[in-house]
Design an enzyme around this catalytic site. Structure first.
Site, PDB file in Angstrom:
ATOM      1  N   ARG A 175       0.841  -1.214   0.000  1.00 54.03           N
ATOM      2  CA  ARG A 175       0.000   0.000   0.000  1.00 54.03           C
ATOM      3  C   ARG A 175       0.869   1.255   0.000  1.00 54.03           C
ATOM      4  NH1 ARG A 175      -1.479   3.080   4.314  1.00 54.03           N
ATOM      5  NH2 ARG A 175      -3.488   4.180   4.305  1.00 54.03           N
TER       6      ARG A 175
ATOM      7  N   CYS B 292      10.031 -19.513  -7.166  1.00 55.01           N
ATOM      8  CA  CYS B 292      10.193 -19.604  -8.616  1.00 55.01           C
ATOM      9  C   CYS B 292      11.617 -20.025  -8.964  1.00 55.01           C
ATOM     10  CB  CYS B 292       9.852 -18.254  -9.259  1.00 55.01           C
ATOM     11  SG  CYS B 292      10.051 -18.246 -11.039  1.00 55.01           S
TER      12      CYS B 292
ATOM     13  N   THR C 255       9.375 -10.882   6.355  1.00 57.14           N
ATOM     14  CA  THR C 255       9.512 -12.274   6.780  1.00 57.14           C
ATOM     15  C   THR C 255       9.279 -12.380   8.276  1.00 57.14           C
ATOM     16  OG1 THR C 255      11.091 -14.070   7.159  1.00 57.14           O
ATOM     17  CG2 THR C 255      12.047 -11.933   6.739  1.00 57.14           C
ATOM     18  N   ILE C 256       8.545 -13.405   8.686  1.00 58.61           N
ATOM     19  CA  ILE C 256       8.248 -13.528  10.122  1.00 58.61           C
ATOM     20  C   ILE C 256       9.468 -13.997  10.911  1.00 58.61           C
ATOM     21  CG2 ILE C 256       5.787 -14.000   9.726  1.00 58.61           C
ATOM     22  CD1 ILE C 256       6.412 -16.932  10.626  1.00 58.61           C
ATOM     23  N   ASP C 257      10.486 -14.545  10.213  1.00 59.17           N
ATOM     24  CA  ASP C 257      11.627 -15.135  10.922  1.00 59.17           C
ATOM     25  C   ASP C 257      12.576 -14.104  11.538  1.00 59.17           C
ATOM     26  OD1 ASP C 257      10.691 -17.587  10.234  1.00 59.17           O
ATOM     27  OD2 ASP C 257      12.154 -17.995   8.672  1.00 59.17           O
TER      28      ASP C 257
ATOM     29  N   ASP D 115      15.085 -12.748  10.156  1.00 58.37           N
ATOM     30  CA  ASP D 115      16.445 -13.231   9.867  1.00 58.37           C
ATOM     31  C   ASP D 115      17.177 -12.401   8.809  1.00 58.37           C
ATOM     32  OD1 ASP D 115      14.865 -14.013   7.773  1.00 58.37           O
ATOM     33  OD2 ASP D 115      15.595 -16.068   7.690  1.00 58.37           O
TER      34      ASP D 115
ATOM     35  N   ARG E 194       1.587 -17.446  10.801  1.00 59.95           N
ATOM     36  CA  ARG E 194       1.927 -16.526   9.719  1.00 59.95           C
ATOM     37  C   ARG E 194       0.776 -15.616   9.302  1.00 59.95           C
ATOM     38  NH1 ARG E 194       6.159 -19.252   5.797  1.00 59.95           N
ATOM     39  NH2 ARG E 194       4.660 -19.261   4.111  1.00 59.95           N
TER      40      ARG E 194
HETATM   41  P1  ADP Z   1      12.803 -15.584   0.884  1.00 61.08           P
HETATM   42  O1  ADP Z   1      12.807 -14.396  -0.001  1.00 61.08           O
HETATM   43  O2  ADP Z   1      11.724 -15.523   1.919  1.00 61.08           O
HETATM   44  O3  ADP Z   1      14.190 -15.876   1.449  1.00 61.08           O
HETATM   45  P2  ADP Z   1      13.151 -17.790  -1.011  1.00 61.08           P
HETATM   46  O4  ADP Z   1      14.531 -18.109  -0.544  1.00 61.08           O
HETATM   47  O5  ADP Z   1      12.225 -18.913  -1.281  1.00 61.08           O
HETATM   48  O6  ADP Z   1      12.372 -16.848   0.017  1.00 61.08           O
HETATM   49  O7  ADP Z   1      13.300 -16.908  -2.331  1.00 61.08           O
HETATM   50  C1  ADP Z   1      12.153 -16.437  -3.021  1.00 61.08           C
HETATM   51  C2  ADP Z   1      12.406 -16.441  -4.510  1.00 61.08           C
HETATM   52  O8  ADP Z   1      13.513 -15.582  -4.822  1.00 61.08           O
HETATM   53  C3  ADP Z   1      12.814 -17.791  -5.111  1.00 61.08           C
HETATM   54  O9  ADP Z   1      11.720 -18.622  -5.396  1.00 61.08           O
HETATM   55  C4  ADP Z   1      13.490 -17.332  -6.390  1.00 61.08           C
HETATM   56  O10 ADP Z   1      12.547 -16.978  -7.387  1.00 61.08           O
HETATM   57  C5  ADP Z   1      14.222 -16.073  -5.949  1.00 61.08           C
HETATM   58  N1  ADP Z   1      15.601 -16.400  -5.585  1.00 61.08           N
HETATM   59  C6  ADP Z   1      16.036 -17.009  -4.465  1.00 61.08           C
HETATM   60  N2  ADP Z   1      17.378 -17.172  -4.486  1.00 61.08           N
HETATM   61  C7  ADP Z   1      17.813 -16.659  -5.648  1.00 61.08           C
HETATM   62  C8  ADP Z   1      19.103 -16.524  -6.279  1.00 61.08           C
HETATM   63  N3  ADP Z   1      20.220 -16.956  -5.682  1.00 61.08           N
HETATM   64  N4  ADP Z   1      19.155 -15.942  -7.491  1.00 61.08           N
HETATM   65  C9  ADP Z   1      18.021 -15.500  -8.093  1.00 61.08           C
HETATM   66  N5  ADP Z   1      16.795 -15.596  -7.571  1.00 61.08           N
HETATM   67  C10 ADP Z   1      16.668 -16.163  -6.369  1.00 61.08           C
END
Ligand code: ADP
Length: 330
Positions: free
Chosen positions: A21, A73, A126-128, A130, A263
Site C-alpha cells: 500500500r 520460482c 519475513t516472520i523469521d 532473519d 503466519r
Molecule cells: P525468501 O525471499 O523468503 O528468502 P526464497 O529463498 O524462497 O524466500 O526466495 C524467493 C524467490 O527468490 C525464489 O523462489 C526465487 O525466485 C528467488 N531467488 C532465491 N534465491 C535466488 C538466487 N540466488 N538468485 C536469483 N533468484 C533467487
C-alpha cells in the site's frame, strides 16, 4: 523514472500488504505509474501484473498474507528465467522494481538489477526476523504476538492437567520467535538453532528442578530449525520429544506444531508502521535513481544498505536474552 513495479516473493508475512500500500501510494503521489506483479518472480517471467491506482490498495493495511500473492520460482535462478523477466520489464516500460521478501528475494533482485539493468530495491518481509541489516522485519512482531496468544491458550489446559506442552514454532535458521516467544510465555526450556543444546541439561534437569520447587506444568519451546539436530539424537520431531520428556520425568507431555497459524492474521500496529515506512523509502530511493539497495529498520530509523553488503552481513541473536530466559523460568 516513470514506471515501477512491486512484487512479493518467498514466504508471506503480515505487514506485506501495508508495505505494498505504501509503495503504490508513494509512487502514484509522485507521478509514477506502478504495476502490481502477481506471484513474485514467476509473475515477472509470465508478465502477470496489473496497473495499480490509489484505490487498488484500499482496505488492505490490516490484512495478513499478500494481495499480490507469492510463489517460489526456481526458474528465476536461471539465466533464461531472468532474461524473460527482463523482457517483461522492457515490454511494459518498467524501470524499477521493489521486491518484498527475505534473503532469497533480495538475491533475485540483485540478479535482475545486475543482469537486466533494472533498478531494484529490496524490502524485508519475513516472520523469521532473519535479515541481518534489519532489527525488525515486517511480519515478525505479528507472528510473535500470535505465538504468545496461541501458547497462552495451550498453557491454560497444560496447567489444568499438570502437563508439559512441547511447542514447535517457525524459524528454520533463526530462533527469534522461539526465544522471545519463550520469554513472553514463560517457557521452562527453549531450543534455538543458534545454540547447542543437551536434552538432559536443557530440558530434563530443568523440569526436575522446577518440580522440586513445586511447579507442576511446563512449556518447552522448540524452533523448527532444531528438528534436524533432534533427529541426529534419535528424536524425530516434537511428538517424539514429548514422549522422551514424559519417559524421563513422568510428566504427561503433549506436543503442538503451530505451523501456518503463526503466519496469518491481522498485522500488528508495529508491522503496519514499519512496513509503511520501509515501503515509502523504497520508492523514494528509486526516485533518487538508486538501485541494488535493501531498506531496513535500525534503532527505529529507516536506513538502506547496498544489497551485497546486506546479503553478506551476519545476524547474531542476543544470547543474553537466552540467559535471561533461563534465569527467570523455573
Ligand atoms: P525468501 O525471499 O523468503 O528468502 P526464497 O529463498 O524462497 O524466500 O526466495 C524467493 C524467490 O527468490 C525464489 O523462489 C526465487 O525466485 C528467488 N531467488 C532465491 N534465491 C535466488 C538466487 N540466488 N538468485 C536469483 N533468484 C533467487
Amino acid at each position: 523514472m516513470k514506471t515501477i513495479a512491486v512484487l512479493t516473493s518467498g514466504g508471506d508475512a503480515p505487514g506485506m500488504n501495508a508495505t505494498i500500500r505504501a509503495i503504490v501510494r508513494t509512487a502514484v503521489e509522485n507521478g509514477l505509474k506502478v504495476y502490481g506483479v502477481t506471484r513474485g518472480y514467476k509473475g515477472l517471467i509470465e508478465g502477470t501484473m496489473k496497473e495499480m491506482d490509489l484505490r487498488s490498495v484500499s482496505n488492505i493495511i490490516n490484512r495478513g498474507g499478500t494481495m499480490l500473492y507469492s510463489a517460489r520460482c526456481p526458474e528465476f535462478n536461471t539465466p533464461e528465467g531472468i532474461q524473460k523477466a527482463v523482457k517483461t520489464c522492457k515490454d511494459k516500460g518498467i524501470e524499477g522494481v521493489v521486491c518484498i521478501g527475505g534473503d532469497g528475494t533480495f538475491r533475485g533482485a540483485k540478479d535482475l538489477s545486475n543482469y537486466g539493468g533494472i533498478a531494484c530495491i529490496g524490502v524485508p518481509g519475513t516472520i523469521d526476523n532473519d535479515i541481518a541489516c534489519c532489527d525488525y522485519t515486517t511480519g515478525y512482531d505479528t507472528a510473535l504476538n500470535t505465538i504468545v496468544d496461541i501458547v497462552d491458550r495451550i498453557r491454560d489446559t497444560t496447567e489444568s492437567h499438570d502437563r508439559c506442552a512441547v511447542i514447535e514454532v517457525m524459524g528454520r535458521n533463526a530462533g527469534y520467535l522461539a526465544l522471545n516467544g519463550g520469554i513472553a510465555i514463560g517457557a521452562t526450556s527453549i531450543l534455538i538453532p543458534e545454540k547447542e543444546f543437551d536434552l538432559d541439561r536443557d530440558i530434563i534437569d530443568r523440569i526436575k528442578r522446577a518440580q522440586k520447587s513445586g511447579k507442576e506444568y511446563f512449556v518447552v519451546m522448540v524452533a523448527e530449525g532444531c528438528t534436524d539436530r533432534l533427529k541426529e539424537m534419535g528424536i524425530d520431531g516434537v511428538e517424539a520429544l514429548a514422549r522422551y520428556i514424559q519417559s524421563r520425568t513422568g510428566v504427561e507431555a503433549r506436543h503442538a506444531v503451530l505451523g501456518h497459524a503463526q503466519r496469518g492474521g491481522y498485522s500488528s500496529a508495529k508491522d503496519r508502521i514499519i512496513g509503511s515506512r520501509m515501503g515509502n523509502r523504497a520508492v523514494h530511493l528509486l526516485l533518487e535513481g538508486k538501485t541494488n539497495r535493501v531498506v531496513a529498520m535500525q534503532k527505529d530509523e529507516v536506513v538502506d544498505y547496498d544489497i551485497n553488503e546486506a546479503l553478506d552481513m551476519k545476524k547474531s541473536i542476543d544470547l543474553d536474552l537466552y540467559r535471561i530466559a533461563m534465569e527467570i523460568s523455573i
